[in-house]
Enzyme design. Structure first.
Site, PDB file in Angstrom:
ATOM      1  N   GLY A  13      11.165  -7.550  -1.279  1.00 51.73           N
ATOM      2  CA  GLY A  13      11.428  -6.268  -0.652  1.00 51.73           C
ATOM      3  C   GLY A  13      11.815  -5.151  -1.597  1.00 51.73           C
ATOM      4  O   GLY A  13      12.558  -4.244  -1.220  1.00 51.73           O
ATOM      5  N   ASN A  15       9.865  -2.814  -2.637  1.00 53.01           N
ATOM      6  CA  ASN A  15       9.271  -1.579  -2.083  1.00 53.01           C
ATOM      7  C   ASN A  15      10.076  -1.100  -0.874  1.00 53.01           C
ATOM      8  O   ASN A  15      10.284   0.104  -0.705  1.00 53.01           O
ATOM      9  CB  ASN A  15       7.811  -1.830  -1.692  1.00 53.01           C
ATOM     10  CG  ASN A  15       6.881  -1.760  -2.900  1.00 53.01           C
ATOM     11  OD1 ASN A  15       6.606  -0.703  -3.419  1.00 53.01           O
ATOM     12  ND2 ASN A  15       6.473  -2.913  -3.363  1.00 53.01           N
ATOM     13  N   LEU A  90       2.142 -10.292   3.493  1.00 47.78           N
ATOM     14  CA  LEU A  90       1.012 -11.129   3.058  1.00 47.78           C
ATOM     15  C   LEU A  90       0.244 -11.757   4.199  1.00 47.78           C
ATOM     16  O   LEU A  90      -0.489 -12.723   4.006  1.00 47.78           O
ATOM     17  CB  LEU A  90       1.517 -12.210   2.087  1.00 47.78           C
ATOM     18  CG  LEU A  90       2.124 -11.655   0.795  1.00 47.78           C
ATOM     19  CD1 LEU A  90       2.573 -12.791  -0.104  1.00 47.78           C
ATOM     20  CD2 LEU A  90       1.125 -10.758   0.078  1.00 47.78           C
ATOM     21  N   ASN A 107      -0.462   0.644   3.549  1.00 47.34           N
ATOM     22  CA  ASN A 107      -0.221  -0.526   2.702  1.00 47.34           C
ATOM     23  C   ASN A 107      -0.122  -0.070   1.249  1.00 47.34           C
ATOM     24  O   ASN A 107      -0.768   0.908   0.843  1.00 47.34           O
ATOM     25  CB  ASN A 107      -1.384  -1.523   2.848  1.00 47.34           C
ATOM     26  CG  ASN A 107      -1.195  -2.768   1.978  1.00 47.34           C
ATOM     27  OD1 ASN A 107      -0.169  -3.442   2.054  1.00 47.34           O
ATOM     28  ND2 ASN A 107      -2.168  -3.038   1.137  1.00 47.34           N
ATOM     29  N   HIS A 109      -0.853  -1.360  -2.525  1.00 45.09           N
ATOM     30  CA  HIS A 109      -1.562  -2.420  -3.243  1.00 45.09           C
ATOM     31  C   HIS A 109      -1.348  -2.194  -4.741  1.00 45.09           C
ATOM     32  O   HIS A 109      -1.479  -1.058  -5.223  1.00 45.09           O
ATOM     33  CB  HIS A 109      -3.058  -2.389  -2.893  1.00 45.09           C
ATOM     34  CG  HIS A 109      -3.826  -3.510  -3.541  1.00 45.09           C
ATOM     35  ND1 HIS A 109      -3.815  -4.798  -3.041  1.00 45.09           N
ATOM     36  CD2 HIS A 109      -4.577  -3.542  -4.666  1.00 45.09           C
ATOM     37  CE1 HIS A 109      -4.554  -5.566  -3.829  1.00 45.09           C
ATOM     38  NE2 HIS A 109      -5.028  -4.830  -4.826  1.00 45.09           N
ATOM     39  N   ASP A 150      -7.682  -4.107   2.290  1.00 42.29           N
ATOM     40  CA  ASP A 150      -7.580  -3.077   1.239  1.00 42.29           C
ATOM     41  C   ASP A 150      -8.689  -2.037   1.339  1.00 42.29           C
ATOM     42  O   ASP A 150      -9.026  -1.377   0.357  1.00 42.29           O
ATOM     43  CB  ASP A 150      -7.628  -3.730  -0.161  1.00 42.29           C
ATOM     44  CG  ASP A 150      -6.479  -4.705  -0.336  1.00 42.29           C
ATOM     45  OD1 ASP A 150      -6.715  -5.765  -0.948  1.00 42.29           O
ATOM     46  OD2 ASP A 150      -5.373  -4.420   0.154  1.00 42.29           O
ATOM     47  N   GLU A 180       4.498   1.905  -7.785  1.00 46.75           N
ATOM     48  CA  GLU A 180       4.727   1.559  -6.379  1.00 46.75           C
ATOM     49  C   GLU A 180       5.962   2.236  -5.794  1.00 46.75           C
ATOM     50  O   GLU A 180       5.901   2.860  -4.718  1.00 46.75           O
ATOM     51  CB  GLU A 180       4.872   0.043  -6.231  1.00 46.75           C
ATOM     52  CG  GLU A 180       3.622  -0.722  -6.595  1.00 46.75           C
ATOM     53  CD  GLU A 180       3.809  -2.208  -6.465  1.00 46.75           C
ATOM     54  OE1 GLU A 180       4.450  -2.647  -5.502  1.00 46.75           O
ATOM     55  OE2 GLU A 180       3.292  -2.939  -7.318  1.00 46.75           O
TER      56      GLU A 180
HETATM   57  C1  GRF Z   1       4.391  -6.830  -5.195  1.00 44.99           C
HETATM   58  O1  GRF Z   1       3.422  -7.453  -5.992  1.00 44.99           O
HETATM   59  C2  GRF Z   1       3.845  -5.525  -4.738  1.00 44.99           C
HETATM   60  O2  GRF Z   1       3.002  -4.978  -5.706  1.00 44.99           O
HETATM   61  C3  GRF Z   1       3.048  -5.883  -3.546  1.00 44.99           C
HETATM   62  O3  GRF Z   1       3.783  -6.937  -2.914  1.00 44.99           O
HETATM   63  C4  GRF Z   1       4.553  -7.637  -3.923  1.00 44.99           C
HETATM   64  C5  GRF Z   1       5.993  -7.807  -3.511  1.00 44.99           C
HETATM   65  O4  GRF Z   1       6.561  -6.578  -3.339  1.00 44.99           O
HETATM   66  N1  GRF Z   1       2.892  -4.744  -2.676  1.00 44.99           N
HETATM   67  P1  GRF Z   1       8.080  -6.422  -2.788  1.00 44.99           P
HETATM   68  O5  GRF Z   1       9.005  -6.590  -3.975  1.00 44.99           O
HETATM   69  O6  GRF Z   1       8.326  -7.516  -1.756  1.00 44.99           O
HETATM   70  O7  GRF Z   1       8.143  -5.042  -2.224  1.00 44.99           O
END
Ligand code: GRF
Length: 211
Positions: A13, A15, A90, A107, A109, A150, A180
């Protein structure tokens, strides 16, 4: 009249944390994160949500895709969500699910789409592929989510230089830090402003009708 944002996660988490930090720093005045959903139990992203006082739930994928998506949709509707952010989420989502949030689901990526995308390309695998190919620039992309993995409209990208000494881990970290965690909060804030203005206009038009 804030735009109500849900963030869907599967892991650490970081992001999500970038979105929480941006909100707490007043960088998203038109929106608020009202819900976090993980598709796996006990991921650290849930802890981040709880620390920020954001309602957080786990919806497991150990049921049919249809039941899984019904559970997601019922939570999103219960929290009156306007926008869905997939942040390290995912699970594949069906066309039927995605059509509930047209131009309202995004999303992040970890590559410059359309490079290093599609089925199975997520997390560290993306950076392994970039190093394998020998690209000198990579980065991150925020895009609308549609029925193609994507494949939705690209909203924002940010490039990151690949260093000769990079490993997949060092590259992933730099792409997160320099790309990101920068562009995702920017796009979310911009989309929240757009949705808030649309909601105001809808309210205005219903008020006109209701006299
Ligand atoms: C990371 O590889 C990010 O680039 C992709 O998901 C993975 C985990 O991200 N979007 P996070 O730390 O759980 O946000």
């Amino acid at each position: 009249m804030l735009s109500r944002v849900a963030v869907l996660i599967s892991g650490g988490g970081t992001n999500l944390q970038a979105l929480i930090d941006a909100q707490q720093q007043g960088k998203n005045p038109y929106g608020e994160i009202v819900l976090v959903i993980a598709n796996k139990p006990n991921v650290y992203g849930l802890t981040r949500a709880e620390k920020a006082g954001i309602p957080a739930f786990t919806v497991l994928k150990n049921v049919s895709q249809e039941v899984f998506e019904e559970e997601l949709l019922s939570l999103l509707s219960a929290y009156r969500v306007d926008m869905v952010v997939l942040a390290g989420f995912l699970s594949i989502l069906s066309e039927n699910f995605v059509k509930h949030y047209p131009q309202r689901m995004i999303n992040i990526h970890p590559s410059l789409l359309p490079a290093f995308a599609g089925k199975g390309m997520y997390g560290l695998r993306v950076h392994e592929a970039a190093l394998q190919r020998g690209v000198k620039l990579t980065g991150a992309t925020v895009h609308f989510v549609n029925e193609i993995a994507d494949g939705g409209e690209i909203l924002c990208q940010r490039a990151v230089k690949v260093h000769p000494t990079d490993t997949p881990d060092s590259l992933q970290r730099r792409v997160m830090e320099e790309a990101e965690w920068v562009i995702l909060p920017e796009v979310v804030a911009a989309l929240c402003q757009k949705i808030t203005e649309e909601k105001k206009n809808e309210n205005l038009s219903t008020k006109e009708i209701s006299w």
